[in-house]
Design a protein around this motif. Structure first.
Motif, PDB file in Angstrom:
ATOM      1  N   ARG A  19       0.832  -1.209   0.000  1.00 27.21           N
ATOM      2  CA  ARG A  19       0.000   0.000   0.000  1.00 27.21           C
ATOM      3  C   ARG A  19       0.868   1.262   0.000  1.00 27.21           C
ATOM      4  NH1 ARG A  19      -3.528   2.833  -2.148  1.00 27.21           N
ATOM      5  NH2 ARG A  19      -4.740   4.173  -0.797  1.00 27.21           N
ATOM      6  N   MET A  20       1.954   1.269   0.757  1.00 27.43           N
ATOM      7  CA  MET A  20       2.848   2.438   0.758  1.00 27.43           C
ATOM      8  C   MET A  20       3.439   2.645  -0.629  1.00 27.43           C
ATOM      9  SD  MET A  20       3.280   4.300   3.562  1.00 27.43           S
ATOM     10  CE  MET A  20       4.958   4.888   3.688  1.00 27.43           C
ATOM     11  N   GLY A  21       3.800   1.565  -1.295  1.00 26.41           N
ATOM     12  CA  GLY A  21       4.322   1.662  -2.661  1.00 26.41           C
ATOM     13  C   GLY A  21       3.308   2.281  -3.602  1.00 26.41           C
ATOM     14  N   GLU A  22       2.026   1.935  -3.411  1.00 23.86           N
ATOM     15  CA  GLU A  22       0.957   2.533  -4.219  1.00 23.86           C
ATOM     16  C   GLU A  22       0.841   4.024  -3.910  1.00 23.86           C
ATOM     17  OE1 GLU A  22      -2.628   0.401  -3.278  1.00 23.86           O
ATOM     18  OE2 GLU A  22      -1.887  -1.468  -4.143  1.00 23.86           O
TER      19      GLU A  22
ATOM     20  N   GLN B 110      14.519  -3.772  -1.286  1.00 23.06           N
ATOM     21  CA  GLN B 110      14.269  -3.054  -2.535  1.00 23.06           C
ATOM     22  C   GLN B 110      13.397  -1.821  -2.307  1.00 23.06           C
ATOM     23  OE1 GLN B 110      15.703  -3.460  -5.519  1.00 23.06           O
ATOM     24  NE2 GLN B 110      16.947  -4.981  -4.474  1.00 23.06           N
ATOM     25  N   PHE B 111      12.450  -1.912  -1.373  1.00 19.87           N
ATOM     26  CA  PHE B 111      11.608  -0.760  -1.056  1.00 19.87           C
ATOM     27  C   PHE B 111      12.469   0.387  -0.536  1.00 19.87           C
ATOM     28  CE2 PHE B 111       8.736   1.865   1.411  1.00 19.87           C
ATOM     29  CZ  PHE B 111       7.602   1.913   0.615  1.00 19.87           C
ATOM     30  N   TYR B 112      13.399   0.061   0.354  1.00 23.94           N
ATOM     31  CA  TYR B 112      14.321   1.067   0.880  1.00 23.94           C
ATOM     32  C   TYR B 112      15.144   1.691  -0.247  1.00 23.94           C
ATOM     33  CZ  TYR B 112      18.194   3.111   3.493  1.00 23.94           C
ATOM     34  OH  TYR B 112      19.134   3.977   3.984  1.00 23.94           O
ATOM     35  N   LYS B 113      15.687   0.840  -1.137  1.00 23.76           N
ATOM     36  CA  LYS B 113      16.469   1.340  -2.267  1.00 23.76           C
ATOM     37  C   LYS B 113      15.633   2.260  -3.152  1.00 23.76           C
ATOM     38  CE  LYS B 113      19.858  -2.362  -2.742  1.00 23.76           C
ATOM     39  NZ  LYS B 113      20.348  -3.444  -3.604  1.00 23.76           N
ATOM     40  N   ARG B 114      14.368   1.902  -3.372  1.00 24.74           N
ATOM     41  CA  ARG B 114      13.502   2.753  -4.196  1.00 24.74           C
ATOM     42  C   ARG B 114      13.235   4.090  -3.519  1.00 24.74           C
ATOM     43  NH1 ARG B 114       8.976  -1.269  -6.886  1.00 24.74           N
ATOM     44  NH2 ARG B 114      10.485  -2.496  -8.055  1.00 24.74           N
TER      45      ARG B 114
ATOM     46  N   PHE C  21       6.842  10.560   2.677  1.00 23.67           N
ATOM     47  CA  PHE C  21       6.786   9.305   3.411  1.00 23.67           C
ATOM     48  C   PHE C  21       5.787   9.412   4.559  1.00 23.67           C
ATOM     49  CE2 PHE C  21       8.283   6.208   6.523  1.00 23.67           C
ATOM     50  CZ  PHE C  21       8.533   5.091   5.743  1.00 23.67           C
ATOM     51  N   GLN C  22       5.865  10.494   5.311  1.00 22.19           N
ATOM     52  CA  GLN C  22       4.991  10.690   6.468  1.00 22.19           C
ATOM     53  C   GLN C  22       3.530  10.828   6.041  1.00 22.19           C
ATOM     54  OE1 GLN C  22       6.113  10.295   9.553  1.00 22.19           O
ATOM     55  NE2 GLN C  22       3.997  10.386  10.216  1.00 22.19           N
ATOM     56  N   ALA C  23       3.272  11.569   4.968  1.00 21.25           N
ATOM     57  CA  ALA C  23       1.894  11.729   4.478  1.00 21.25           C
ATOM     58  C   ALA C  23       1.318  10.379   4.040  1.00 21.25           C
ATOM     59  CB  ALA C  23       1.866  12.724   3.320  1.00 21.25           C
ATOM     60  N   ALA C  24       2.119   9.579   3.349  1.00 18.98           N
ATOM     61  CA  ALA C  24       1.654   8.254   2.917  1.00 18.98           C
ATOM     62  C   ALA C  24       1.425   7.350   4.121  1.00 18.98           C
ATOM     63  CB  ALA C  24       2.663   7.635   1.955  1.00 18.98           C
ATOM     64  N   LEU C  25       2.309   7.427   5.106  1.00 26.58           N
ATOM     65  CA  LEU C  25       2.171   6.616   6.310  1.00 26.58           C
ATOM     66  C   LEU C  25       0.912   6.997   7.083  1.00 26.58           C
ATOM     67  CD1 LEU C  25       3.360   4.410   8.099  1.00 26.58           C
ATOM     68  CD2 LEU C  25       4.722   6.188   9.241  1.00 26.58           C
TER      69      LEU C  25
ATOM     70  N   ILE D 149       5.815   4.139  -6.143  1.00 31.19           N
ATOM     71  CA  ILE D 149       7.066   3.428  -6.425  1.00 31.19           C
ATOM     72  C   ILE D 149       6.866   1.920  -6.538  1.00 31.19           C
ATOM     73  CG2 ILE D 149       8.516   5.229  -5.430  1.00 31.19           C
ATOM     74  CD1 ILE D 149       8.863   3.462  -2.933  1.00 31.19           C
ATOM     75  N   GLY D 150       5.648   1.444  -6.468  1.00 35.92           N
ATOM     76  CA  GLY D 150       5.361   0.031  -6.648  1.00 35.92           C
ATOM     77  C   GLY D 150       5.725  -0.822  -5.453  1.00 35.92           C
ATOM     78  N   TYR D 151       5.345  -2.100  -5.534  1.00 40.51           N
ATOM     79  CA  TYR D 151       5.633  -3.048  -4.455  1.00 40.51           C
ATOM     80  C   TYR D 151       7.049  -3.588  -4.579  1.00 40.51           C
ATOM     81  CZ  TYR D 151       5.820  -7.153  -1.573  1.00 40.51           C
ATOM     82  OH  TYR D 151       6.217  -8.064  -0.638  1.00 40.51           O
TER      83      TYR D 151
END
Length: 183
Positions: free
Chosen positions: A142-145, A156-160, A171-175, A149-151
């Protein structure tokens, strides 16, 4: 019309992209990308720029990784699994025109200024429950959406987050949205 060439997996993806935005594409022919295709992608990146738009599945991620490693500086567009779901499975070819347009509007480019410090730390992912948490995979999806930046798995999520220069505010707004949704 989009200036960059869009890298897709196959002919049906090309049809869907052209129907949605009228862009030029390069087809990889699946996850076994040949040297000739990689050479065309390198040329396209040098002349027009490249946007990678692959299926939100393991083979699509493999293609994205191969292209990103071989051709630095590519931009990336992501569809969610729900946006790409169709009768025949999951793929760009099943996405609605509007979903493809949204993905291309939210295109992300790699970090261009190595001098600028990274804003997102590994501990941010840990504290957000995106790694080492019972529901970390669904939370990352869901955070990727939300971040566009995708799943990806935790590493890999950290790298993205770093590659696409996700800010602390983004990041905070999505969280916060993730938490409001009760995930």
């Amino acid at each position: 019309m989009i200036r960059e060439m869009i890298v897709v997996e196959g002919k049906d993806d090309t049809t869907a992209v052209r129907r949605a935005v009228g862009a030029d594409t390069i087809e990889t022919g699946g996850s076994a990308i040949g040297e000739d295709v990689l050479a065309r992608i390198e040329l396209a990146q040098a002349r027009r720029g490249v946007i990678v738009l692959t299926d939100p599945d393991a083979p699509g991620e493999r293609i994205r990784k191969i292209v990103a490693e071989r051709v630095p500086g590519c931009k990336h567009a992501f569809l969610t699994k729900d946006e790409a779901r169709g009768r025949g499975g999951i793929g760009v070819e099943h996405a609605a025109d509007e979903a493809i347009r949204r993905a291309l509007e939210r295109v992300r480019g790699p970090e261009t200024d190595a001098e600028e410090p990274a804003e997102i730390a590994w501990t941010d992912l840990l504290e957000a429950g995106l790694i080492v948490h019972a529901a970390s995979a669904s939370r990352r999806e869901r955070m990727g959406e939300l971040l566009g930046i995708g799943y990806a798995n935790g590493k890999q999520f950290y790298k993205r987050c770093l590659m696409f220069r996700i800010t602390k505010a983004e990041f905070q707004a999505a969280l916060e949205r993730l938490e409001r949704e009760g995930r």
